[in-house]
Design a protein around this motif. Structure first.
Motif, PDB file in Angstrom:
ATOM      1  N   ARG A   1       6.586   5.913  -0.570  1.00 44.12           N
ATOM      2  CA  ARG A   1       7.777   5.202  -0.146  1.00 44.12           C
ATOM      3  C   ARG A   1       9.010   6.088  -0.080  1.00 44.12           C
ATOM      4  NH1 ARG A   1      10.381   1.398  -4.815  1.00 44.12           N
ATOM      5  NH2 ARG A   1      10.558   2.953  -6.459  1.00 44.12           N
ATOM      6  N   ASP A   2       8.997   7.257  -0.692  1.00 45.46           N
ATOM      7  CA  ASP A   2      10.171   8.131  -0.609  1.00 45.46           C
ATOM      8  C   ASP A   2      10.433   8.559   0.830  1.00 45.46           C
ATOM      9  OD1 ASP A   2      10.873   7.999  -3.235  1.00 45.46           O
ATOM     10  OD2 ASP A   2       9.846   9.842  -3.823  1.00 45.46           O
ATOM     11  N   LYS A   3       9.395   8.612   1.624  1.00 47.97           N
ATOM     12  CA  LYS A   3       9.574   8.952   3.031  1.00 47.97           C
ATOM     13  C   LYS A   3       9.994   7.715   3.814  1.00 47.97           C
ATOM     14  CE  LYS A   3       6.554  12.957   3.530  1.00 47.97           C
ATOM     15  NZ  LYS A   3       5.489  13.584   4.341  1.00 47.97           N
ATOM     16  N   VAL A   4      10.763   7.944   4.850  1.00 48.23           N
ATOM     17  CA  VAL A   4      11.144   6.856   5.745  1.00 48.23           C
ATOM     18  C   VAL A   4       9.885   6.387   6.470  1.00 48.23           C
ATOM     19  CG1 VAL A   4      12.591   6.193   7.693  1.00 48.23           C
ATOM     20  CG2 VAL A   4      13.418   7.871   6.030  1.00 48.23           C
TER      21      VAL A   4
ATOM     22  N   PRO B   1      15.888  -7.479   0.491  1.00 50.19           N
ATOM     23  CA  PRO B   1      15.904  -6.684  -0.751  1.00 50.19           C
ATOM     24  C   PRO B   1      14.863  -5.580  -0.814  1.00 50.19           C
ATOM     25  CG  PRO B   1      14.969  -8.866  -1.130  1.00 50.19           C
ATOM     26  CD  PRO B   1      15.571  -8.899   0.245  1.00 50.19           C
ATOM     27  N   LEU B   2      13.834  -5.637   0.021  1.00 48.76           N
ATOM     28  CA  LEU B   2      12.798  -4.607  -0.001  1.00 48.76           C
ATOM     29  C   LEU B   2      13.037  -3.495   1.013  1.00 48.76           C
ATOM     30  CD1 LEU B   2       9.556  -6.776  -0.340  1.00 48.76           C
ATOM     31  CD2 LEU B   2      10.940  -5.758  -2.156  1.00 48.76           C
TER      32      LEU B   2
ATOM     33  N   LEU C   1      20.136   2.380  -1.829  1.00 51.05           N
ATOM     34  CA  LEU C   1      18.907   2.005  -2.525  1.00 51.05           C
ATOM     35  C   LEU C   1      19.106   0.735  -3.344  1.00 51.05           C
ATOM     36  CD1 LEU C   1      17.542   5.461  -3.742  1.00 51.05           C
ATOM     37  CD2 LEU C   1      16.792   4.108  -1.789  1.00 51.05           C
ATOM     38  N   LYS C   2      18.095  -0.130  -3.335  1.00 53.13           N
ATOM     39  CA  LYS C   2      18.131  -1.404  -4.058  1.00 53.13           C
ATOM     40  C   LYS C   2      17.128  -1.351  -5.206  1.00 53.13           C
ATOM     41  CE  LYS C   2      19.047  -3.240   0.512  1.00 53.13           C
ATOM     42  NZ  LYS C   2      18.480  -3.901   1.701  1.00 53.13           N
ATOM     43  N   PRO C   3      17.272  -2.198  -6.214  1.00 56.74           N
ATOM     44  CA  PRO C   3      16.422  -2.114  -7.414  1.00 56.74           C
ATOM     45  C   PRO C   3      14.920  -2.106  -7.138  1.00 56.74           C
ATOM     46  CG  PRO C   3      18.232  -3.617  -7.793  1.00 56.74           C
ATOM     47  CD  PRO C   3      18.297  -3.246  -6.335  1.00 56.74           C
ATOM     48  N   ASN C   4      14.446  -2.940  -6.237  1.00 54.39           N
ATOM     49  CA  ASN C   4      13.001  -3.060  -5.999  1.00 54.39           C
ATOM     50  C   ASN C   4      12.614  -2.706  -4.565  1.00 54.39           C
ATOM     51  OD1 ASN C   4      12.343  -4.133  -8.660  1.00 54.39           O
ATOM     52  ND2 ASN C   4      13.432  -5.971  -7.992  1.00 54.39           N
ATOM     53  N   TRP C   5      13.342  -1.759  -3.993  1.00 57.68           N
ATOM     54  CA  TRP C   5      13.105  -1.419  -2.596  1.00 57.68           C
ATOM     55  C   TRP C   5      11.710  -0.833  -2.391  1.00 57.68           C
ATOM     56  CZ3 TRP C   5      11.980   3.493  -0.815  1.00 57.68           C
ATOM     57  CH2 TRP C   5      12.177   4.548  -1.726  1.00 57.68           C
ATOM     58  N   LEU C   6      11.184  -1.018  -1.168  1.00 53.66           N
ATOM     59  CA  LEU C   6       9.859  -0.494  -0.848  1.00 53.66           C
ATOM     60  C   LEU C   6       9.823   0.333   0.433  1.00 53.66           C
ATOM     61  CD1 LEU C   6       7.411  -3.434  -1.678  1.00 53.66           C
ATOM     62  CD2 LEU C   6       7.789  -1.334  -2.963  1.00 53.66           C
ATOM     63  N   LEU C   7      10.763   0.133   1.332  1.00 56.28           N
ATOM     64  CA  LEU C   7      10.663   0.808   2.627  1.00 56.28           C
ATOM     65  C   LEU C   7      12.033   1.204   3.145  1.00 56.28           C
ATOM     66  CD1 LEU C   7       8.733   1.570   5.032  1.00 56.28           C
ATOM     67  CD2 LEU C   7       9.336  -0.649   6.014  1.00 56.28           C
TER      68      LEU C   7
ATOM     69  N   ASN D   1       0.823  -1.215   0.000  1.00 53.66           N
ATOM     70  CA  ASN D   1       0.000   0.000   0.000  1.00 53.66           C
ATOM     71  C   ASN D   1       0.851   1.256   0.000  1.00 53.66           C
ATOM     72  OD1 ASN D   1      -2.465  -1.312  -0.053  1.00 53.66           O
ATOM     73  ND2 ASN D   1      -2.587  -1.478   2.185  1.00 53.66           N
ATOM     74  N   ILE D   2       1.981   1.217   0.709  1.00 52.06           N
ATOM     75  CA  ILE D   2       2.895   2.356   0.673  1.00 52.06           C
ATOM     76  C   ILE D   2       3.356   2.601  -0.744  1.00 52.06           C
ATOM     77  CG2 ILE D   2       5.190   3.147   1.395  1.00 52.06           C
ATOM     78  CD1 ILE D   2       4.737   1.731   4.035  1.00 52.06           C
ATOM     79  N   PHE D   3       3.663   1.521  -1.454  1.00 51.30           N
ATOM     80  CA  PHE D   3       4.129   1.643  -2.836  1.00 51.30           C
ATOM     81  C   PHE D   3       3.033   2.215  -3.731  1.00 51.30           C
ATOM     82  CE2 PHE D   3       4.743  -0.141  -7.122  1.00 51.30           C
ATOM     83  CZ  PHE D   3       6.003   0.347  -7.398  1.00 51.30           C
TER      84      PHE D   3
END
Length: 275
Positions: A12-15, A38-39, A72-78, A5-7
């Motif tokens: 997600r740019d915010k911590v 990885p997320l 930052l990782k390729p598919n990060w979310l949080l 949901n964050i995505f």
């Protein structure tokens, strides 16, 4: 709110996750382990102290977000930040609320007396120059002026007070101010986890806070880590024996104090923390 949901909501740019502490309760290892996912993107450095140190807070959110760019990782979310001062310093909860009202939190609780012993060893080592550095002093000076002066005053005391004396000194201070906030010495005060949590419960729902018992974490690390992932809403069986668990969790800290004095100060400590 789950990571998905964050995505979807483009937040997600915010911590979104804060490992609040407590101090000397295993937050360094937890930060390191979660950063293997990885997320999840941990801050660099581990303790940004953005919301606790005025000198950093005044730099603004763009400066804060740069603490995550190199990781930052390729598919990060949080993104997550592991600054132990956030739990203890009163104004941090409100600052985080203004920044991200959907934030989630992790708190690790350790036996308050054992936590105090560990903290005392750290402060004493800093005072004796074993951990002191120009960069650490520079960081301390990013506090607001009152907290900065309290920390520097403590670390500059020569000779550094014995554990028993520092506990007795703090008890007197707490009695004088009717158990209100003091910054240093804080061997007792930082162990009052419920009081500190209540500050966050004024701004965030209880379901946004995940509590971890330090002893259980050290004994069942993989199980606890996967429970954290459930709390965050991501795959809950990510951690297993194949991951790097090289950070030492179990404390072997001790210092010279005779048995009678140790028992005396433990009694004083427990009476105050349970008052």
């Amino acid at each position: 709110m789950s990571l998905l949901n964050i995505f979807k909501n483009k937040k997600r740019d915010k911590v979104g996750l804060f490992i609040l502490g407590a101090q000397k309760c295993g937050t360094t290892s937890l930060h390191y382990y979660l950063d293997q996912h990885p997320l999840l993107v941990g801050s660099q450095p581990k303790e940004t102290d953005f919301f606790s140190f005025d000198g950093y807070y005044e730099k603004g959110v763009k400066w804060y977000h740069k603490c995550f760019e190199l990781n930052l990782k390729p598919n990060w979310l949080l993104k997550f930040d592991s600054s132990t001062e956030y739990l203890y310093i009163p104004y941090c909860a409100e600052r985080i609320k203004k920044y991200n009202s959907n934030s989630k939190f992790i708190i690790i609780k350790r036996d308050p007396f054992k936590r105090a012993v560990s903290a005392y060893k750290m402060y004493r080592a800093l005072s004796e120059g074993k951990l002191w550095s120009k960069s650490y002093l520079k960081k301390v000076k990013m506090h607001n002026s009152v907290l900065q002066s309290k920390m520097i005053e403590l670390l500059n005391r020569k000779p550094f007070p014995e554990f028993v004396n520092l506990v007795e000194e703090e008890i007197k201070l707490l009695d004088q101010i009717n158990n209100d906030f003091i910054y240093e010495p804080s061997l007792i005060s930082r162990g009052n986890y419920e009081h500190q949590m209540n500050r966050f419960l004024l701004h965030f729902p209880k379901e946004n806070i995940f509590e971890i018992d330090f002893e259980r974490y050290t004994e069942n690390t993989i199980e606890v880590l996967n429970e954290v992932l459930v709390f965050l809403g991501v795959n809950h069986d990510f951690f297993d024996e194949s991951y790097d668990f090289s950070i030492q969790l179990k404390s072997s800290e001790s210092f010279s104090i005779d048995a009678a004095a140790y028992k005396h100060v433990q009694q004083l400590f427990n009476e105050k923390i349970n008052a």
